[in-house]
Each structure stands twice: as C-alpha cells, then as structure tokens.
Design an enzyme around this catalytic site. Structure first.
Site, PDB file in Angstrom:
ATOM      1  CD  GLN A 149       1.131  -9.919   2.440  1.00 26.15           C
ATOM      2  OE1 GLN A 149       1.039  -8.830   2.962  1.00 26.15           O
ATOM      3  NE2 GLN A 149       0.154 -10.432   1.713  1.00 26.15           N
ATOM      4  CE  LYS A 164      -2.425 -10.872   5.290  1.00 28.58           C
ATOM      5  NZ  LYS A 164      -2.651  -9.429   5.087  1.00 28.58           N
ATOM      6  CE  LYS A 212       2.020  -4.443   3.234  1.00 29.44           C
ATOM      7  NZ  LYS A 212       0.688  -5.042   3.034  1.00 29.44           N
ATOM      8  N   GLY A 225      -0.689  -3.026  -3.965  1.00 26.68           N
ATOM      9  CA  GLY A 225      -1.023  -1.808  -3.211  1.00 26.68           C
ATOM     10  C   GLY A 225      -1.204  -2.089  -1.730  1.00 26.68           C
ATOM     11  CG  ASP A 226      -0.820  -1.881   2.757  1.00 24.02           C
ATOM     12  OD1 ASP A 226      -1.444  -2.918   2.996  1.00 24.02           O
ATOM     13  OD2 ASP A 226      -0.521  -1.070   3.660  1.00 24.02           O
ATOM     14  CB  THR A 250      -8.866  -6.669   0.859  1.00 24.64           C
ATOM     15  OG1 THR A 250      -7.766  -6.815  -0.042  1.00 24.64           O
ATOM     16  CG2 THR A 250      -8.395  -6.870   2.276  1.00 24.64           C
ATOM     17  CG  ASN A 258      -9.003  -1.428  -1.788  1.00 19.75           C
ATOM     18  OD1 ASN A 258      -8.783  -2.512  -1.289  1.00 19.75           O
ATOM     19  ND2 ASN A 258      -9.460  -1.302  -3.022  1.00 19.75           N
TER      20      ASN A 258
END
Ligand code: NDP
Length: 450
Positions: A108, A111, A123, A162-163, A207, A238
C-alpha cells in the site's frame, strides 16, 4: 552481500513466520538494486522502509445471536506515514494474520505513492469471517472492533477503508460506532462510506474500473484494445464485479468469474443482465456462484483442493484479470494462459500472481501489471472521497470517473517511464516499484531519521 540482500536477510531473520510479507518485500527490493547502484544515498531508507512505523494488535470480543461469546484478533498496521496519513483497507477473513496484513500494508505504501495523492500506507483487519453471520452479528463485531480502533485513527492520522469481507455494510457499522465514541461527525475518518453520509460516487466501482483502465493503456502500447477481447476474471466481489462492468463498457467479453467454492464459465459472455444477477446474488442475497449453475449458457465447476490447477486459467482468453485474493494464480496456471496466447494480465487483487507466475508472463512477453499499479484506482478514489469530505462537496459521477481515469493513465505513464529510464521498457513491475519508491524515499530523507 548487496544492501538489498542484507536487508532482505534481516527481514526474514526477524519475522521468519511471515512468508507473504517476505514475498512482497523481495518483489520491491529486487527492483531497487539498480536504483541503489545509481543512488547509493537511498541505502539507509531501504533499511527503514521495510519496518512498519507502528503495529497495533488487539482483542475483539463479541456475542453471537445465541448468546455465545467469541474472541477474534484485530490489527492495524501503520506502515509508512511520510507522504500523508496512513491509508489502506480493513480485511475481515479467517486467513488474516500479521504476515498477510504486513504484506498488504507494505504494498500500500508504494501504491498510494503512485496515485500522486498525499497518502501514506496502512492496512488492518481481523480473522473474523462475516460469511454466514447475521446482520446483527456483523454489527456487534464491527462495533467491538471499532471500540479499540477508534483511538488509533483519525482523518489526519489514519483513514481505513474496505477490503475482502468489508464492504458498505461493515463501513457503515464502524462509522456509526466511531462517531458515537468521538462525539464528532468526522466524515473523513473512513472511506467507502454510503452516499448519504459522506461517501463518493464511483468509490465502489473504482478498483475494478481502474484496473481495466490500466489494462486498456497497456493494450494500447501494442495497438490492441478491449473491443471484442475475451476476458477471464476471477473473484465475484467488489473488484471483480466492476472490472466485468468496465470490460463490457469497453466492448470486451468477460467469460469467467469465481468465488472460493468454484467458478463459472460463460462462453457466450457474461452480459449486463447476468452481471446484475451476480451482483444481486453476492451483494444482497450473499449467496454462492454455484446457484448460477442452472442458468442457460453457464458451466459451473467446483473448486478443487491444491495442488489441482484452477481450470479458470485454462480458458482461452485475450486478457486475464485476477481479482480474488493473493497467490491465486501460480506458475503452472500462468503457463496455461501463455499457451493460450493471453496478451495482457492485470492484477485487480493484491499479489494474486505468485512470483513464478509473474516470471512466466514476463518471459513470454505478456503485458503484466502488478496490483500496486493496476488496482490503485480504489485507494485513489478513496483519496478523492477524503477531498470531497474536506471540501464538504460531492462531485458528480462523471467528475470522479474522469479523475480516476486520469490517475490510472498517469500511473501507467509514470511506471512505463521509470522502467524505460533503467532500460527495462515494458516491465511494469520494475517501473511501479521504482516510481512508487522514489517519492516516499525522498520524503523520508527530507524528514530525517524518525
Ligand atoms: P470481496 O470480499 O468483495 O471479494 C473477494 C472475492 O474473492 C470473492 O469472490 C471471494 O469469494 C474471493 N476470495 C476471497 N478469498 C478467497 C480465497 N482464499 N480463495 C478463492 N477466492 C477467494 O473483496 P474485494 O473484491 O474488495 O477484494 C478482492 C481483492 O482485491 C483483494 O486482494 C483485495 O485486497 C484487493 N483490492 C481491493 C480493493 C477494494 O477497493 N475493494 C482495492 C485494491 C485491492 P468468497 O465470497 O467465496 O470468499
């Protein structure tokens, strides 16, 4: 021993039981070797960048509908805050542990840097499994989780999203508890919120859409496009759902989707009506893809335990978009895609391709996009949600989508340019790592040894 090998050996020695974290660290360190040769002043940063700034680990007790008590583990990894508040999702899945969250938080960092927005990397999550739980149980769990997490986050400090296993429902429950505990409507503390209380249009889509925009840019370098292309997608959550939607928008034909129990093959293509029923099945009825087996034109295959290969990757396609989870596509499965002359692979999930798979694609000249570049659209749009919260404004669908598209085009351009600068043209893994690293490393140097 070179500095990157020295650092990697120390990472493995300190946390020998964290294979996913080692995998993610090595993938970045390997790319940094030529950068360090050219710019030796980055050596000290490399030693610091592999260590999280803070790792929070807490107990999450909750009571189920029958009155029984359960205890899960909660985590938040605040990996690097040099360029902005920590930012990254929360994952609720039984496999969650420190290794998986450290790999995700580390990814992350780079990114978020690639998006060009001011966001550090973090995270978190829990080994709680929302599958099969009632809404009331999920709510009580989320409330208990937030009863500890709230003291560690804030709109200028750490902004979770979210994830896997954390969608709009979970974000809503967590935001409600945060608001109650803080006694403050601090809308920028979480992203992925509902539209009625500070969410952004296009965040759910971002995403998947972003991944397809990135793949489109890669295809264009070879004079190809999604128009008429067949596309294998894994996952049906998602990311996968909106990747499929954007493939359809661009004239492509998604032919597969999956969940952890099995996969569907639709040779005639998943059309908009079928995609709508998959979305309803997954987002509202919370069912399994096996329920699609009786539909016309659909073949369902149950998942086989390893070491069986996933037949989804044996389907003859032009483009593959792995959008389920880490290490879901191995070297042998990559060889099946290569044998079928796949043109491009873009990771919608985080690290879905094993190192052997990535090597197989690169050796075969397949265009390959690592998740830290191709799935950055989600966090980028979370950044846009934070901007709207600060401005107390809501941008239109078109406005957010346009910004998302521009960000993805720029990430592609910057990763491609960094690769070219080092004579590695077309190597998006190298390019994304180097472009993401430089900004964070320069900020860390400017801020001194802290
Ligand atoms: P969801 O929970 O919405 O969907 C996950 C999908 O992957 C489901 O179809 C799920 O099947 C499947 N899956 C999960 N674990 C496994 C497993 N161990 N084996 C096989 N299938 C599995 O998650 P998202 O779509 O949000 O996330 C998917 C991936 O994308 C993750 O790697 C995530 O880190 C990454 N990502 C997500 C972003 C986002 O904005 N949501 C942003 C950037 C990356 P089942 O329902 O059976 O569990």
């Amino acid at each position: 021993m070179s500095i990157v090998h020295e650092v990697f050996e120390s990472v493995k020695r300190r946390d020998p039981d964290q294979p996913e974290f080692h995998q993610a660290v090595w993938e970045v360190l390997e790319s940094l070797e030529p950068v360090l040769a050219k710019h030796p002043h980055y050596a000290d940063v490399v030693k610091r960048i592999v260590e999280p700034e803070r790792l929070i680990h807490f107990r999450v007790p909750w009571v189920d509908d029958s009155g029984a008590m359960h205890v899960n583990r909660g985590f938040r990894i605040q990996f690097n805050g040099a360029i902005g508040p920590y930012k990254g999702g929360l994952r609720f899945h039984p496999s969650v542990n420190a290794s998986i969250l450290k790999f995700l938080a580390f990814e992350q960092v780079f990114k978020n840097s690639l998006t060009g927005l001011a966001m550090g990397g973090g995270k978190g999550g829990s080994d709680f499994d929302p599958k099969g739980k009632s809404d009331a149980e999920v709510m009580r769990f989320c409330q208990s989780f937030m009863m500890e997490l709230w003291r560690h986050i804030g709109h200028n400090l750490d902004v979770p999203a979210g994830d896997i296993g954390v969608g709009g429902r979970e974000i809503g429950y967590m935001f409600g508890m945060y608001r109650k505990l803080r006694n403050d409507h601090e809308s920028g503390v979480l992203t992925g919120k509902g539209l009625d209380y500070g969410g952004s249009l296009i965040r759910p889509e971002a995403t998947g859409y972003g991944c397809v925009y990135f793949a489109r840019e890669m295809l264009a370098t070879k004079g190809k496009s999604f128009d008429g292309a067949t596309v294998a997608i894994s996952g049906s959550g998602n990311v996968a759902q909106f990747a499929a939607e954007k493939v359809l928008d661009l004239g492509g034909k998604p032919v597969t989707m999956s969940d952890s129990s099995g996969w569907i093959h639709v040779p005639g293509g998943i059309d908009r009506a079928m995609l709508a029923s998959i979305m309803d099945l997954k987002n509202n009825r919370r069912g399994r893809l096996s329920e699609m087996a009786s539909m016309d034109g659909v073949t369902y295959t149950a998942a086989q335990p390893e070491p069986s290969l996933n037949g989804l990757w044996g389907v003859n396609v032009d483009v593959a978009l792995p959008c389920a989870t880490q290490n879901e596509l191995n070297g042998e499965e990559a060889a099946m895609l290569v044998a079928n002359q796949v043109i491009a692979v873009a990771e919608g999930a985080n690290m879905p391709c094993t190192p052997e798979a990535v090597t197989a694609f690169q050796n075969a000249g397949v265009l390959f996009a690592p998740g830290k570049a191709s799935n950055a659209g989600g966090v980028a749009t979370s950044g846009l949600e934070m901007s709207q919260n600060s401005l107390r404004l809501s941008w239109t669908r078109e406005e957010v989508d346009e910004r998302l598209e521009t960000i993805m085009v720029n990430i592609h351009k910057n990763a491609a340019a960094a690769a070219k600068e080092y004579g590695r043209e077309g190597d998006y893994v190298f390019g994304a790592n180097v472009a993401g690293f430089r900004k964070v490393a320069d900020a860390m140097i400017a801020q001194g040894i802290v």
